[in-house]
Design an enzyme around this catalytic site. Structure first.
Site, PDB file in Angstrom:
ATOM      1  CE  LYS A   1       0.352  -4.802   2.845  1.00 34.69           C
ATOM      2  NZ  LYS A   1      -0.094  -5.963   2.438  1.00 34.69           N
TER       3      LYS A   1
ATOM      4  CE1 TYR B   1      -3.509  -2.988   5.528  1.00 33.40           C
ATOM      5  CE2 TYR B   1      -3.446  -0.507   5.217  1.00 33.40           C
ATOM      6  CZ  TYR B   1      -3.224  -1.689   4.788  1.00 33.40           C
ATOM      7  OH  TYR B   1      -3.242  -2.210   3.411  1.00 33.40           O
TER       8      TYR B   1
ATOM      9  CB  THR C   1      -0.837  -0.053   1.248  1.00 37.31           C
ATOM     10  OG1 THR C   1      -1.340   1.189   1.504  1.00 37.31           O
ATOM     11  CG2 THR C   1      -0.111  -0.245   2.514  1.00 37.31           C
ATOM     12  CG  ASP C   2      -1.212   4.899  -1.060  1.00 32.27           C
ATOM     13  OD1 ASP C   2      -1.584   4.291  -0.023  1.00 32.27           O
ATOM     14  OD2 ASP C   2      -2.028   5.779  -1.753  1.00 32.27           O
ATOM     15  CD  GLU C   3      -3.761   3.363   4.147  1.00 34.90           C
ATOM     16  OE1 GLU C   3      -3.588   3.306   5.226  1.00 34.90           O
ATOM     17  OE2 GLU C   3      -4.619   2.769   3.341  1.00 34.90           O
TER      18      GLU C   3
HETATM   19  P1  NAD Z   1      -9.300  -7.730   1.858  1.00 28.35           P
HETATM   20  O1  NAD Z   1      -9.321  -7.343   3.505  1.00 28.35           O
HETATM   21  O2  NAD Z   1     -10.576  -7.386   1.489  1.00 28.35           O
HETATM   22  O3  NAD Z   1      -9.040  -9.345   1.856  1.00 28.35           O
HETATM   23  C1  NAD Z   1      -7.914  -9.973   2.397  1.00 28.35           C
HETATM   24  C2  NAD Z   1      -8.034 -11.504   2.615  1.00 28.35           C
HETATM   25  O4  NAD Z   1      -6.826 -11.935   2.929  1.00 28.35           O
HETATM   26  C3  NAD Z   1      -9.220 -12.102   2.636  1.00 28.35           C
HETATM   27  O5  NAD Z   1     -10.110 -12.943   1.873  1.00 28.35           O
HETATM   28  C4  NAD Z   1      -8.893 -12.866   4.006  1.00 28.35           C
HETATM   29  O6  NAD Z   1      -9.655 -14.060   4.291  1.00 28.35           O
HETATM   30  C5  NAD Z   1      -7.385 -13.117   3.482  1.00 28.35           C
HETATM   31  N1  NAD Z   1      -6.558 -13.558   4.747  1.00 28.35           N
HETATM   32  C6  NAD Z   1      -6.403 -12.721   5.995  1.00 28.35           C
HETATM   33  N2  NAD Z   1      -5.559 -13.219   6.708  1.00 28.35           N
HETATM   34  C7  NAD Z   1      -5.117 -14.350   6.227  1.00 28.35           C
HETATM   35  C8  NAD Z   1      -3.964 -15.270   6.707  1.00 28.35           C
HETATM   36  N3  NAD Z   1      -3.376 -15.304   7.739  1.00 28.35           N
HETATM   37  N4  NAD Z   1      -3.963 -16.420   5.716  1.00 28.35           N
HETATM   38  C9  NAD Z   1      -4.627 -16.389   4.624  1.00 28.35           C
HETATM   39  N5  NAD Z   1      -5.633 -15.589   4.301  1.00 28.35           N
HETATM   40  C10 NAD Z   1      -5.914 -14.481   5.130  1.00 28.35           C
HETATM   41  O7  NAD Z   1      -8.234  -6.969   1.515  1.00 28.35           O
HETATM   42  P2  NAD Z   1      -7.980  -6.248  -0.001  1.00 28.35           P
HETATM   43  O8  NAD Z   1      -8.667  -5.003   0.160  1.00 28.35           O
HETATM   44  O9  NAD Z   1      -8.438  -7.289  -0.869  1.00 28.35           O
HETATM   45  O10 NAD Z   1      -6.384  -5.792  -0.112  1.00 28.35           O
HETATM   46  C11 NAD Z   1      -5.494  -6.936  -0.460  1.00 28.35           C
HETATM   47  C12 NAD Z   1      -4.172  -6.540  -0.618  1.00 28.35           C
HETATM   48  O11 NAD Z   1      -4.092  -5.373  -0.920  1.00 28.35           O
HETATM   49  C13 NAD Z   1      -3.846  -6.434   0.867  1.00 28.35           C
HETATM   50  O12 NAD Z   1      -2.277  -6.822   0.941  1.00 28.35           O
HETATM   51  C14 NAD Z   1      -3.600  -4.856   1.045  1.00 28.35           C
HETATM   52  O13 NAD Z   1      -2.861  -4.369   2.334  1.00 28.35           O
HETATM   53  C15 NAD Z   1      -3.385  -4.582  -0.258  1.00 28.35           C
HETATM   54  N6  NAD Z   1      -3.830  -3.226  -0.522  1.00 28.35           N
HETATM   55  C16 NAD Z   1      -5.167  -2.855  -0.406  1.00 28.35           C
HETATM   56  C17 NAD Z   1      -5.642  -1.699  -0.988  1.00 28.35           C
HETATM   57  C18 NAD Z   1      -7.218  -1.410  -0.727  1.00 28.35           C
HETATM   58  O14 NAD Z   1      -7.895  -0.309  -1.273  1.00 28.35           O
HETATM   59  N7  NAD Z   1      -7.991  -2.170  -0.485  1.00 28.35           N
HETATM   60  C19 NAD Z   1      -4.930  -0.612  -1.318  1.00 28.35           C
HETATM   61  C20 NAD Z   1      -3.657  -0.849  -1.446  1.00 28.35           C
HETATM   62  C21 NAD Z   1      -3.053  -2.136  -1.087  1.00 28.35           C
HETATM   63  P1  TYD Z   2     -10.908   3.676   4.178  1.00 20.89           P
HETATM   64  O1  TYD Z   2     -11.747   3.218   3.316  1.00 20.89           O
HETATM   65  O2  TYD Z   2     -10.826   3.099   5.678  1.00 20.89           O
HETATM   66  O3  TYD Z   2      -9.447   3.542   3.662  1.00 20.89           O
HETATM   67  P2  TYD Z   2      -8.025   3.843   4.136  1.00 20.89           P
HETATM   68  O4  TYD Z   2      -8.080   4.388   5.584  1.00 20.89           O
HETATM   69  O5  TYD Z   2      -7.021   2.891   4.140  1.00 20.89           O
HETATM   70  O6  TYD Z   2      -7.514   5.274   3.363  1.00 20.89           O
HETATM   71  O7  TYD Z   2     -11.002   5.092   4.440  1.00 20.89           O
HETATM   72  C1  TYD Z   2     -10.901   6.063   3.322  1.00 20.89           C
HETATM   73  C2  TYD Z   2     -11.007   7.578   4.077  1.00 20.89           C
HETATM   74  O8  TYD Z   2     -12.394   7.625   4.507  1.00 20.89           O
HETATM   75  C3  TYD Z   2     -10.096   7.791   5.151  1.00 20.89           C
HETATM   76  O9  TYD Z   2      -9.657   9.017   5.167  1.00 20.89           O
HETATM   77  C4  TYD Z   2     -11.124   7.486   6.345  1.00 20.89           C
HETATM   78  C5  TYD Z   2     -12.270   8.078   5.782  1.00 20.89           C
HETATM   79  N1  TYD Z   2     -13.658   7.180   6.409  1.00 20.89           N
HETATM   80  C6  TYD Z   2     -14.604   8.104   6.907  1.00 20.89           C
HETATM   81  O10 TYD Z   2     -14.627   9.315   6.800  1.00 20.89           O
HETATM   82  N2  TYD Z   2     -15.709   7.294   7.231  1.00 20.89           N
HETATM   83  C7  TYD Z   2     -15.843   6.007   7.502  1.00 20.89           C
HETATM   84  O11 TYD Z   2     -16.933   5.494   8.046  1.00 20.89           O
HETATM   85  C8  TYD Z   2     -14.590   5.217   6.918  1.00 20.89           C
HETATM   86  C9  TYD Z   2     -14.550   3.644   6.971  1.00 20.89           C
HETATM   87  C10 TYD Z   2     -13.789   5.973   6.322  1.00 20.89           C
END
Ligand code: NAD
Ligand code: TYD
Length: 371
Positions: free
Chosen positions: A168, A164, A139-141
């Site tokens: 990461k 988190y 992630t960019d975070e």
């Molecule tokens: P998500 O939370 O929707 O899904 C995570 C999946 O991992 C689930 O299916 C869960 O069951 C599985 N999982 C969790 N712990 C596990 C373990 N110990 N062993 C096996 N499986 C396990 O997540 P996502 O939003 O699909 O994100 C996927 C990846 O992308 C993550 O690594 C996240 O850090 C990264 N990412 C997500 C975003 C975003 O906006 N969602 C942005 C940047 C990076």
């Molecule tokens: P989120 O979807 O949790 O992603 P991330 O924290 O990884 O960026 O949140 C996106 C943005 O929205 C973040 O600035 C937090 C804000 N947010 C709210 O204002 N209300 C909410 O209920 C949630 C879940 C997020």
């Protein structure tokens, strides 16, 4: 893009991005075999992969990336040439309430997976050799928080601010060290906020969609002026394919949508789209009236924005779906799949795999969810 045969271990394939990724592979790469290793935590949903049958091209294994024995047996039996590692605890708010699971899965789990890959190294197989690849999805975070200007590049120093993002960041460093120390063909992607179909309704966009549809308050943290760079999930999945196919070992690629938006803009857009598509609230009020400012998130990062120039220059990847189109598609998907959201909100989605796997004792054996 080639269709050289690959055998992939995809971790976390029942989550939001992993499921979209597996769906993309099913459409585009008929000769690729995917083994999806997923623990099916609260975020894993078998419905995300409904319609994808197990067989030559796809196998589901219910198991934990922290389970070294299970990983060894999968590497030995499948001979993976490619690992795409999505599995993680992914929600910042949950990491603030309970960081322990983030440390376990994101750090210890990634370490266990890297160790298994190191022990077995990645095979080259098939008639045309697929270049082995261990892609760590991050992630960019990890870069921390920006002020009003500037962009995160691959050279930006790590400065994670939440449990988190710290977990990461640790996993990124471990992955990178396995390239430098052991020569594992590691590549890392650091991506901005994704949105689109199958996103768990705890994240901003699906949560606001669901509350707005039901006429519930829309909880905007703080002043709502925090900025995220939104990327349509399919664009992200395409970027992952590009890095698997053409990326360089030991390199990091930032992936972003070039779509900076303040949270309030995102929430009002969802309200307006819903008013247009399903009509205003029963009271006649527009849905924007549901916006409620609530206490700010602890350590809330102000702004994220990505410079995705490197992946564009090296691999020719660019996001294709603009924000207006992506949000229209997303809202249409959630409107057309209300049952999917309802089943999560009322907990019914847990029964799918309790019914399918519970009787097999999958959880107890730590992995015989592979049917
Ligand atoms: P998500 O939370 O929707 O899904 C995570 C999946 O991992 C689930 O299916 C869960 O069951 C599985 N999982 C969790 N712990 C596990 C373990 N110990 N062993 C096996 N499986 C396990 O997540 P996502 O939003 O699909 O994100 C996927 C990846 O992308 C993550 O690594 C996240 O850090 C990264 N990412 C997500 C975003 C975003 O906006 N969602 C942005 C940047 C990076
Ligand atoms: P989120 O979807 O949790 O992603 P991330 O924290 O990884 O960026 O949140 C996106 C943005 O929205 C973040 O600035 C937090 C804000 N947010 C709210 O204002 N209300 C909410 O209920 C949630 C879940 C997020």
């Amino acid at each position: 893009m080639s269709d050289t045969r690959r055998t992939l271990l995809v971790t976390g394939g029942c989550g939001f991005i992993g499921a979209n990724f597996i769906r993309l592979l099913q459409r585009r790469f008929p000769s690729w075999r995917v083994v999806n290793l997923d623990k099916l935590t609260y975020a894993g949903n078998l419905q995300n992969l409904a319609g994808i049958a197990e067989g030559e091209r796809y196998r589901l294994v219910r198991g934990d990336i922290c389970d070294a024995e299970l990983l060894d047996s999968l590497f030995a039996s499948e001979g993976f040439d490619t690992v795409v590692h999505f599995a993680a605890e992914s929600h910042v708010d949950r990491s603030i309430v309970g960081p322990g699971e983030f440390i376990r899965t994101n750090i210890h789990g990634t370490f266990t997976l890297l160790e298994a890959a190191r022990r077995h190294h990645l095979a080259t197989k098939g008639s045309e050799k697929a270049r082995p690849c261990f892609l760590h999805v991050s992630t960019d975070e990890v870069y921390g928080s920006l002020g009003a200007t500037g962009l995160f590049s691959e050279e930006t120093a790590y400065d994670p601010r939440s449990p988190y993002s710290a977990s990461k960041a640790a996993s990124d460093h471990l992955a990178s060290s396995y390239f430098h120390t052991y020569g594992l063909p590691v590549r890392i992607t650091n991506c901005s906020n994704n949105y689109g179909p199958y996103q768990f309704p705890e994240k901003l966009i699906p949560l606001m969609f669901n509350n707005a549809l039901q006429g519930k308050p829309l909880p905007v943290y703080g002043d709502g002026r925090n900025v995220r760079d939104w990327l349509y999930v399919e664009d992200h999945c395409e970027a992952v394919v590009e890095v698997v196919e053409g990326g360089r070992d030991g390199e990091t690629y930032n992936v972003g949508g070039n779509n900076e938006r303040q949270n309030l803009e995102v929430v009002t857009l969802i309200c307006d789209l819903l008013d247009r598509k399903v009509g205003p609230l029963p009271s006649g009020q527009p849905r924007r009236s549901l916006i409620t400012h609530v206490a700010d998130r602890l350590g809330h990062d102000r702004r994220y924005a990505i410079d995705a120039g490197k992946i564009r220059r090296e691999l020719g990847w660019e996001p294709k779906v603009g924000f207006a189109e992506g949000m229209e598609r997303t809202v249409d998907w959630y409107l057309g799949n209300r049952r999917w959201v309802e089943d999560i909100v009322n907990g019914a989605y847990r029964f799918y795999y309790d019914e399918m796997y519970g009787k097999l004792g999958a959880a107890a054996t730590g992995g015989r969810g592979d049917l």
